[in-house]
Design a protein around this motif. Structure first.
Motif, PDB file in Angstrom:
ATOM      1  N   THR A   1     -25.800  62.718  43.036  1.00  0.00           N
ATOM      2  CA  THR A   1     -25.168  64.023  43.217  1.00  0.00           C
ATOM      3  C   THR A   1     -25.070  64.762  41.887  1.00  0.00           C
ATOM      4  OG1 THR A   1     -23.840  63.104  45.009  1.00  0.00           O
ATOM      5  CG2 THR A   1     -23.127  65.212  44.078  1.00  0.00           C
ATOM      6  N   THR A   2     -25.474  66.011  41.887  1.00  0.00           N
ATOM      7  CA  THR A   2     -25.337  66.877  40.717  1.00  0.00           C
ATOM      8  C   THR A   2     -24.562  68.119  41.135  1.00  0.00           C
ATOM      9  OG1 THR A   2     -27.457  66.120  39.822  1.00  0.00           O
ATOM     10  CG2 THR A   2     -26.569  68.175  38.937  1.00  0.00           C
ATOM     11  N   ILE A   3     -23.594  68.506  40.309  1.00  0.00           N
ATOM     12  CA  ILE A   3     -22.865  69.750  40.569  1.00  0.00           C
ATOM     13  C   ILE A   3     -23.448  70.847  39.691  1.00  0.00           C
ATOM     14  CG2 ILE A   3     -21.005  69.171  38.907  1.00  0.00           C
ATOM     15  CD1 ILE A   3     -19.111  70.705  40.930  1.00  0.00           C
ATOM     16  N   TYR A   4     -23.757  71.982  40.323  1.00  0.00           N
ATOM     17  CA  TYR A   4     -24.364  73.111  39.619  1.00  0.00           C
ATOM     18  C   TYR A   4     -23.368  74.239  39.375  1.00  0.00           C
ATOM     19  CZ  TYR A   4     -29.102  71.263  39.947  1.00  0.00           C
ATOM     20  OH  TYR A   4     -30.235  70.496  39.778  1.00  0.00           O
ATOM     21  N   GLY A   5     -22.310  74.282  40.155  1.00  0.00           N
ATOM     22  CA  GLY A   5     -21.344  75.357  40.010  1.00  0.00           C
ATOM     23  C   GLY A   5     -20.420  75.396  41.207  1.00  0.00           C
ATOM     24  N   LYS A   6     -19.729  76.492  41.365  1.00  0.00           N
ATOM     25  CA  LYS A   6     -18.764  76.633  42.448  1.00  0.00           C
ATOM     26  C   LYS A   6     -19.452  76.463  43.802  1.00  0.00           C
ATOM     27  CE  LYS A   6     -15.283  79.793  44.314  1.00  0.00           C
ATOM     28  NZ  LYS A   6     -14.637  81.129  44.178  1.00  0.00           N
ATOM     29  N   ASN A   7     -18.905  75.555  44.625  1.00  0.00           N
ATOM     30  CA  ASN A   7     -19.404  75.279  45.978  1.00  0.00           C
ATOM     31  C   ASN A   7     -20.872  74.863  46.003  1.00  0.00           C
ATOM     32  OD1 ASN A   7     -16.870  76.047  46.985  1.00  0.00           O
ATOM     33  ND2 ASN A   7     -17.507  78.163  47.279  1.00  0.00           N
ATOM     34  N   ASP A   8     -21.325  74.255  44.899  1.00  0.00           N
ATOM     35  CA  ASP A   8     -22.746  73.916  44.809  1.00  0.00           C
ATOM     36  C   ASP A   8     -22.927  72.494  44.277  1.00  0.00           C
ATOM     37  OD1 ASP A   8     -25.490  73.871  44.616  1.00  0.00           O
ATOM     38  OD2 ASP A   8     -25.652  75.497  43.147  1.00  0.00           O
ATOM     39  N   VAL A   9     -22.928  71.515  45.188  1.00  0.00           N
ATOM     40  CA  VAL A   9     -23.272  70.144  44.839  1.00  0.00           C
ATOM     41  C   VAL A   9     -24.547  69.787  45.593  1.00  0.00           C
ATOM     42  CG1 VAL A   9     -20.950  69.338  44.268  1.00  0.00           C
ATOM     43  CG2 VAL A   9     -21.734  69.212  46.630  1.00  0.00           C
ATOM     44  N   ARG A  10     -25.435  69.052  44.907  1.00  0.00           N
ATOM     45  CA  ARG A  10     -26.746  68.783  45.484  1.00  0.00           C
ATOM     46  C   ARG A  10     -27.085  67.296  45.402  1.00  0.00           C
ATOM     47  NH1 ARG A  10     -30.168  73.681  42.495  1.00  0.00           N
ATOM     48  NH2 ARG A  10     -28.520  75.272  42.691  1.00  0.00           N
ATOM     49  N   TYR A  11     -27.724  66.822  46.438  1.00  0.00           N
ATOM     50  CA  TYR A  11     -28.286  65.473  46.500  1.00  0.00           C
ATOM     51  C   TYR A  11     -29.723  65.583  46.039  1.00  0.00           C
ATOM     52  CZ  TYR A  11     -30.121  61.250  48.885  1.00  0.00           C
ATOM     53  OH  TYR A  11     -30.736  60.061  49.213  1.00  0.00           O
TER      54      TYR A  11
ATOM     55  N   GLU B   1     -33.166  63.891  43.398  1.00  0.00           N
ATOM     56  CA  GLU B   1     -33.791  62.748  42.744  1.00  0.00           C
ATOM     57  C   GLU B   1     -33.564  62.824  41.236  1.00  0.00           C
ATOM     58  OE1 GLU B   1     -38.055  60.326  42.745  1.00  0.00           O
ATOM     59  OE2 GLU B   1     -37.796  62.146  43.961  1.00  0.00           O
ATOM     60  N   VAL B   2     -33.149  61.674  40.666  1.00  0.00           N
ATOM     61  CA  VAL B   2     -32.869  61.585  39.231  1.00  0.00           C
ATOM     62  C   VAL B   2     -33.410  60.253  38.714  1.00  0.00           C
ATOM     63  CG1 VAL B   2     -30.786  63.015  39.409  1.00  0.00           C
ATOM     64  CG2 VAL B   2     -30.614  60.534  39.617  1.00  0.00           C
ATOM     65  N   PRO B   3     -33.522  60.072  37.397  1.00  0.00           N
ATOM     66  CA  PRO B   3     -34.015  58.799  36.866  1.00  0.00           C
ATOM     67  C   PRO B   3     -33.027  57.659  37.120  1.00  0.00           C
ATOM     68  CG  PRO B   3     -34.234  60.556  35.245  1.00  0.00           C
ATOM     69  CD  PRO B   3     -33.387  61.097  36.355  1.00  0.00           C
ATOM     70  N   LYS B   4     -33.555  56.489  37.421  1.00  0.00           N
ATOM     71  CA  LYS B   4     -32.722  55.304  37.572  1.00  0.00           C
ATOM     72  C   LYS B   4     -32.322  54.801  36.190  1.00  0.00           C
ATOM     73  CE  LYS B   4     -32.704  50.609  39.474  1.00  0.00           C
ATOM     74  NZ  LYS B   4     -33.478  49.543  40.170  1.00  0.00           N
ATOM     75  N   PRO B   5     -31.057  54.395  36.011  1.00  0.00           N
ATOM     76  CA  PRO B   5     -30.623  53.936  34.688  1.00  0.00           C
ATOM     77  C   PRO B   5     -31.246  52.593  34.301  1.00  0.00           C
ATOM     78  CG  PRO B   5     -28.899  53.540  36.300  1.00  0.00           C
ATOM     79  CD  PRO B   5     -29.952  54.354  36.997  1.00  0.00           C
ATOM     80  N   GLU B   6     -31.275  52.350  32.993  1.00  0.00           N
ATOM     81  CA  GLU B   6     -31.782  51.097  32.453  1.00  0.00           C
ATOM     82  C   GLU B   6     -30.756  50.516  31.483  1.00  0.00           C
ATOM     83  OE1 GLU B   6     -35.455  52.052  30.574  1.00  0.00           O
ATOM     84  OE2 GLU B   6     -36.543  52.373  32.460  1.00  0.00           O
TER      85      GLU B   6
END
Length: 349
Positions: free
Chosen positions: A4-14, A16-21
């Motif tokens: 989940t990434t939050i971009y701003g007011k009322n804007d959270v998105r599911y 793809e992001v890098p997997k941690p190491e």
């Protein structure tokens, strides 16, 4: 992986992001089994706390250890673990004194670790834990699916409610009022009952939350607010007020409600994340001898104490989760809490 990434007011998105190491040798990679949305996450979602750039979000999770660094000795691959809402070493003087939220090597999910490396937000499929031996607590065995929500509350919400009750000095026979009927306030009711409170008043205007509050141990409900609410509370305790008040909201109004509800010489335990400028009226406190203690809950210090009762089923704090969704529907999880259609949303990757 997805997170989940939050971009701003009322804007959270599911997305793809890098997997941690693994990075430091003292860290671990945890595959998230369950995460959730916190009331404090809503400050950014509502635009009260501005989002300057897209950021990973979420700070409550439980999961299974996938890999560990070569300096990790207490946590093992395959362990089911509970992570507090921050990363800590559990060895510095502040941690040993019981306040891991002031760890000298603290890090924050969705922010940076002590060394400046990225820390993933908890609302994702995997999280790197920088201090694996310090932050993580392994359960006695793999839990049942039904037990997972209750264990998840030890990451933040139940430990925070417990901190409110401890800070307010709740003990056997105490009289208690709880300001706030969100997940933290309801957790405070359950914590006060666990500590032996004789009477617990929940301030709530919502029937579903009132019902859960009663299940958790509330003996009375007060729906009024402001002067009317304070008068109602005091009337229930011989015109004087209760021994302890738990402030679980964080606004100027809720703090005023708490301070003026406590009996002379009583104690307020506050854990609501400050919003709206709450301030302490020193002259009022001087005249009434009401004490104030609390703050950011050092939940890691409480997990070992609370886990056995959650594990054996005598405590069921996970009942605060009244909405469960797949992580892919995280936007709805936020909207439901923002619109008060849910007390607390649980997410499963």
């Amino acid at each position: 992986m997805h997170a989940t990434t939050i971009y701003g007011k009322n804007d959270v998105r599911y997305e793809e992001v890098p997997k941690p190491e693994l990075i430091t040798g003292g860290d671990a990679i945890v595959k998230v089994v369950a995460a959730c949305v916190c009331g404090s996450d809503l400050w950014r979602y509502r635009g009260i706390s501005p989002v300057k750039h897209p950021a990973r979000i979420g700070h409550e999770f439980v999961g299974i250890v996938e890999s560990v660094g070569d300096r990790v000795s207490k946590i093992h691959v395959g362990d089911f673990v509970i992570a507090p809402f921050y990363d800590c070493d559990m060895t510095c003087v502040n941690c040993r004194n019981g306040f891991t939220t002031s760890c000298l090597e603290i890090g924050w999910w969705g922010g940076k670790d002590h060394w400046g490396n990225d820390m993933q937000g908890a609302q994702g499929e995997y999280v790197r834990v920088p201090h694996a031996d310090g932050s993580l607590v392994a359960t006695p065995a793999q839990p049942s699916d039904e037990l997972v929500p209750h264990l998840l509350t030890l990451a933040d919400v139940f430990g925070t409610g417990h901190h409110a009750a401890v800070s307010a000095g709740v003990k056997q026979g105490s009289t208690v009022a709880v300001v706030g009927d969100g997940a933290v306030g309801l957790s405070g009711v359950l914590a006060a009952r666990r500590l032996g409170a004789a009477r617990i008043v929940l301030m709530s205007r919502h029937e579903d939350r009132q019902n859960l509050g009663r299940d958790f141990g509330a003996t009375d409900i007060v729906e009024q607010r402001g002067d009317e609410g304070i008068a109602a509370i005091k009337e229930m305790f011989d015109g004087i007020g209760p021994d302890a008040v738990l402030e679980c909201v964080g606004t100027k109004e809720s703090m005023d409600q708490a301070l003026r509800s406590a009996r002379p010489g009583g104690q307020v335990g506050f854990v609501g994340v400050p919003s709206g400028g709450p301030e302490l009226p020193v002259r009022q406190l001087f005249d009434s001898n009401v004490g104030v203690r609390g703050g950011m809950a050092p939940v890691r210090n409480y997990i070992d104490e609370l886990l056995p009762e959650v594990w054996n089923g005598s405590l069921k704090p996970g009942l605060v989760f009244d909405l469960e969704l797949p992580l892919s529907q995280v936007a709805e999880a936020y909207a439901a809490m923002d619109e008060r259609r849910a007390i607390k949303s649980l997410l499963r990757p």
